[in-house]
Design a protein around this motif. Sequence first.
Motif, PDB file in Angstrom:
ATOM      1  N   VAL A   1     -60.467  19.594   9.592  1.00  0.00           N
ATOM      2  CA  VAL A   1     -61.410  19.207  10.620  1.00  0.00           C
ATOM      3  C   VAL A   1     -61.119  19.948  11.919  1.00  0.00           C
ATOM      4  CG1 VAL A   1     -62.177  17.278  12.048  1.00  0.00           C
ATOM      5  CG2 VAL A   1     -61.864  16.969   9.604  1.00  0.00           C
ATOM      6  N   ARG A   2     -59.866  20.180  12.230  1.00  0.00           N
ATOM      7  CA  ARG A   2     -59.584  20.843  13.501  1.00  0.00           C
ATOM      8  C   ARG A   2     -60.085  22.277  13.522  1.00  0.00           C
ATOM      9  NH1 ARG A   2     -53.142  21.989  13.094  1.00  0.00           N
ATOM     10  NH2 ARG A   2     -53.345  22.735  10.989  1.00  0.00           N
ATOM     11  N   HIS A   3     -60.145  22.956  12.354  1.00  0.00           N
ATOM     12  CA  HIS A   3     -60.711  24.304  12.315  1.00  0.00           C
ATOM     13  C   HIS A   3     -62.205  24.264  12.648  1.00  0.00           C
ATOM     14  CE1 HIS A   3     -57.105  24.919   9.731  1.00  0.00           C
ATOM     15  NE2 HIS A   3     -57.024  25.976  10.502  1.00  0.00           N
ATOM     16  N   GLN A   4     -62.907  23.299  12.052  1.00  0.00           N
ATOM     17  CA  GLN A   4     -64.329  23.167  12.341  1.00  0.00           C
ATOM     18  C   GLN A   4     -64.565  22.897  13.824  1.00  0.00           C
ATOM     19  OE1 GLN A   4     -62.978  21.384   9.651  1.00  0.00           O
ATOM     20  NE2 GLN A   4     -64.438  21.388   7.978  1.00  0.00           N
ATOM     21  N   ALA A   5     -63.778  22.020  14.404  1.00  0.00           N
ATOM     22  CA  ALA A   5     -63.943  21.684  15.819  1.00  0.00           C
ATOM     23  C   ALA A   5     -63.717  22.904  16.695  1.00  0.00           C
ATOM     24  CB  ALA A   5     -62.977  20.564  16.205  1.00  0.00           C
ATOM     25  N   LEU A   6     -62.734  23.689  16.368  1.00  0.00           N
ATOM     26  CA  LEU A   6     -62.462  24.899  17.131  1.00  0.00           C
ATOM     27  C   LEU A   6     -63.611  25.896  16.998  1.00  0.00           C
ATOM     28  CD1 LEU A   6     -60.254  26.548  18.721  1.00  0.00           C
ATOM     29  CD2 LEU A   6     -59.696  27.548  16.511  1.00  0.00           C
ATOM     30  N   LEU A   7     -64.105  26.069  15.784  1.00  0.00           N
ATOM     31  CA  LEU A   7     -65.179  27.036  15.552  1.00  0.00           C
ATOM     32  C   LEU A   7     -66.501  26.601  16.176  1.00  0.00           C
ATOM     33  CD1 LEU A   7     -64.314  27.965  11.896  1.00  0.00           C
ATOM     34  CD2 LEU A   7     -64.242  29.508  13.867  1.00  0.00           C
ATOM     35  N   VAL A   8     -66.834  25.335  16.084  1.00  0.00           N
ATOM     36  CA  VAL A   8     -68.096  24.839  16.637  1.00  0.00           C
ATOM     37  C   VAL A   8     -68.182  25.106  18.141  1.00  0.00           C
ATOM     38  CG1 VAL A   8     -69.377  22.720  17.142  1.00  0.00           C
ATOM     39  CG2 VAL A   8     -68.547  23.151  14.844  1.00  0.00           C
ATOM     40  N   ASP A   9     -67.051  25.076  18.807  1.00  0.00           N
ATOM     41  CA  ASP A   9     -67.017  25.333  20.245  1.00  0.00           C
ATOM     42  C   ASP A   9     -66.801  26.812  20.581  1.00  0.00           C
ATOM     43  OD1 ASP A   9     -67.421  22.673  20.863  1.00  0.00           O
ATOM     44  OD2 ASP A   9     -65.277  22.218  20.895  1.00  0.00           O
ATOM     45  N   SER A  10     -66.858  27.681  19.571  1.00  0.00           N
ATOM     46  CA  SER A  10     -66.638  29.110  19.806  1.00  0.00           C
ATOM     47  C   SER A  10     -67.944  29.881  19.628  1.00  0.00           C
ATOM     48  CB  SER A  10     -65.597  29.639  18.821  1.00  0.00           C
ATOM     49  OG  SER A  10     -66.168  29.801  17.529  1.00  0.00           O
TER      50      SER A  10
ATOM     51  N   PHE B   1     -68.576  31.484  17.127  1.00  0.00           N
ATOM     52  CA  PHE B   1     -68.887  31.337  15.699  1.00  0.00           C
ATOM     53  C   PHE B   1     -69.224  29.875  15.407  1.00  0.00           C
ATOM     54  CE2 PHE B   1     -66.181  34.982  16.247  1.00  0.00           C
ATOM     55  CZ  PHE B   1     -66.823  35.951  15.494  1.00  0.00           C
ATOM     56  N   SER B   2     -70.288  29.412  16.004  1.00  0.00           N
ATOM     57  CA  SER B   2     -70.599  27.980  15.985  1.00  0.00           C
ATOM     58  C   SER B   2     -71.404  27.508  14.782  1.00  0.00           C
ATOM     59  CB  SER B   2     -71.337  27.603  17.274  1.00  0.00           C
ATOM     60  OG  SER B   2     -72.543  28.341  17.372  1.00  0.00           O
ATOM     61  N   VAL B   3     -71.877  28.417  13.966  1.00  0.00           N
ATOM     62  CA  VAL B   3     -72.582  28.011  12.744  1.00  0.00           C
ATOM     63  C   VAL B   3     -71.524  27.943  11.640  1.00  0.00           C
ATOM     64  CG1 VAL B   3     -74.393  28.582  11.098  1.00  0.00           C
ATOM     65  CG2 VAL B   3     -74.693  29.134  13.519  1.00  0.00           C
ATOM     66  N   VAL B   4     -71.187  26.725  11.248  1.00  0.00           N
ATOM     67  CA  VAL B   4     -70.079  26.513  10.315  1.00  0.00           C
ATOM     68  C   VAL B   4     -70.605  25.874   9.038  1.00  0.00           C
ATOM     69  CG1 VAL B   4     -67.841  25.404   9.998  1.00  0.00           C
ATOM     70  CG2 VAL B   4     -68.509  26.215  12.262  1.00  0.00           C
TER      71      VAL B   4
ATOM     72  N   GLN C   1     -60.121  23.831  -7.770  1.00  0.00           N
ATOM     73  CA  GLN C   1     -61.144  23.730  -6.731  1.00  0.00           C
ATOM     74  C   GLN C   1     -60.781  24.704  -5.624  1.00  0.00           C
ATOM     75  OE1 GLN C   1     -61.905  19.835  -5.130  1.00  0.00           O
ATOM     76  NE2 GLN C   1     -63.378  20.596  -3.665  1.00  0.00           N
ATOM     77  N   ALA C   2     -61.719  25.569  -5.299  1.00  0.00           N
ATOM     78  CA  ALA C   2     -61.558  26.511  -4.192  1.00  0.00           C
ATOM     79  C   ALA C   2     -62.505  26.110  -3.073  1.00  0.00           C
ATOM     80  CB  ALA C   2     -61.857  27.927  -4.660  1.00  0.00           C
ATOM     81  N   ASN C   3     -61.989  26.099  -1.862  1.00  0.00           N
ATOM     82  CA  ASN C   3     -62.795  25.713  -0.700  1.00  0.00           C
ATOM     83  C   ASN C   3     -62.795  26.848   0.313  1.00  0.00           C
ATOM     84  OD1 ASN C   3     -63.240  22.898  -1.486  1.00  0.00           O
ATOM     85  ND2 ASN C   3     -61.048  22.702  -1.191  1.00  0.00           N
ATOM     86  N   ALA C   4     -63.934  27.040   0.941  1.00  0.00           N
ATOM     87  CA  ALA C   4     -64.035  28.061   1.991  1.00  0.00           C
ATOM     88  C   ALA C   4     -64.763  27.460   3.182  1.00  0.00           C
ATOM     89  CB  ALA C   4     -64.796  29.267   1.477  1.00  0.00           C
ATOM     90  N   LEU C   5     -64.327  27.856   4.343  1.00  0.00           N
ATOM     91  CA  LEU C   5     -64.997  27.499   5.586  1.00  0.00           C
ATOM     92  C   LEU C   5     -65.557  28.798   6.144  1.00  0.00           C
ATOM     93  CD1 LEU C   5     -65.550  25.255   7.656  1.00  0.00           C
ATOM     94  CD2 LEU C   5     -63.411  25.897   8.776  1.00  0.00           C
ATOM     95  N   ILE C   6     -66.871  28.852   6.294  1.00  0.00           N
ATOM     96  CA  ILE C   6     -67.547  30.067   6.724  1.00  0.00           C
ATOM     97  C   ILE C   6     -68.144  29.836   8.104  1.00  0.00           C
ATOM     98  CG2 ILE C   6     -69.373  31.728   6.175  1.00  0.00           C
ATOM     99  CD1 ILE C   6     -69.049  30.599   3.212  1.00  0.00           C
ATOM    100  N   ALA C   7     -67.798  30.687   9.035  1.00  0.00           N
ATOM    101  CA  ALA C   7     -68.311  30.559  10.406  1.00  0.00           C
ATOM    102  C   ALA C   7     -69.060  31.843  10.767  1.00  0.00           C
ATOM    103  CB  ALA C   7     -67.182  30.305  11.372  1.00  0.00           C
ATOM    104  N   ARG C   8     -70.249  31.663  11.349  1.00  0.00           N
ATOM    105  CA  ARG C   8     -71.062  32.801  11.767  1.00  0.00           C
ATOM    106  C   ARG C   8     -71.478  32.615  13.211  1.00  0.00           C
ATOM    107  NH1 ARG C   8     -75.932  32.351   9.462  1.00  0.00           N
ATOM    108  NH2 ARG C   8     -75.583  30.291   8.655  1.00  0.00           N
ATOM    109  N   ARG C   9     -71.850  33.721  13.802  1.00  0.00           N
ATOM    110  CA  ARG C   9     -72.421  33.649  15.155  1.00  0.00           C
ATOM    111  C   ARG C   9     -73.825  33.108  15.048  1.00  0.00           C
ATOM    112  NH1 ARG C   9     -69.809  36.740  19.215  1.00  0.00           N
ATOM    113  NH2 ARG C   9     -68.194  38.061  18.348  1.00  0.00           N
TER     114      ARG C   9
END
Length: 85
Positions: A1-10, A12-15, A76-84
């Motif tokens: 969750v902390r990765h998502q929170a960091l990315l959403v505020d960057s 690269f906010s489309v997560v 199970q493989a998980n990926a977190l993808i962040a885009r501008r």
Amino acid sequence: VRHQALLVDSAFSVVEGLSVVVRQSFPAANLVDRAFSMSRTAPAAIGAEKAAALAADLTAFAGRVAVDGQIAEILQANALIARRL
């Protein structure tokens, strides 16, 4: 969750998250090699005596759970993808 929170505020906010679950099997004879390929359970890390005991335990376990010489596993493989935006 902390990765998502960091990315959403960057910038690269489309997560998005992606998860894939697969069932596969591998030869039971490879179980010991798989264990020894990990740094924490490598013979150099645990010593020859513990490595021999681990190999014996894993070989016995493989003999109990293998079907036609194969051990089934579910991965199970998980990926977190962040885009501008």
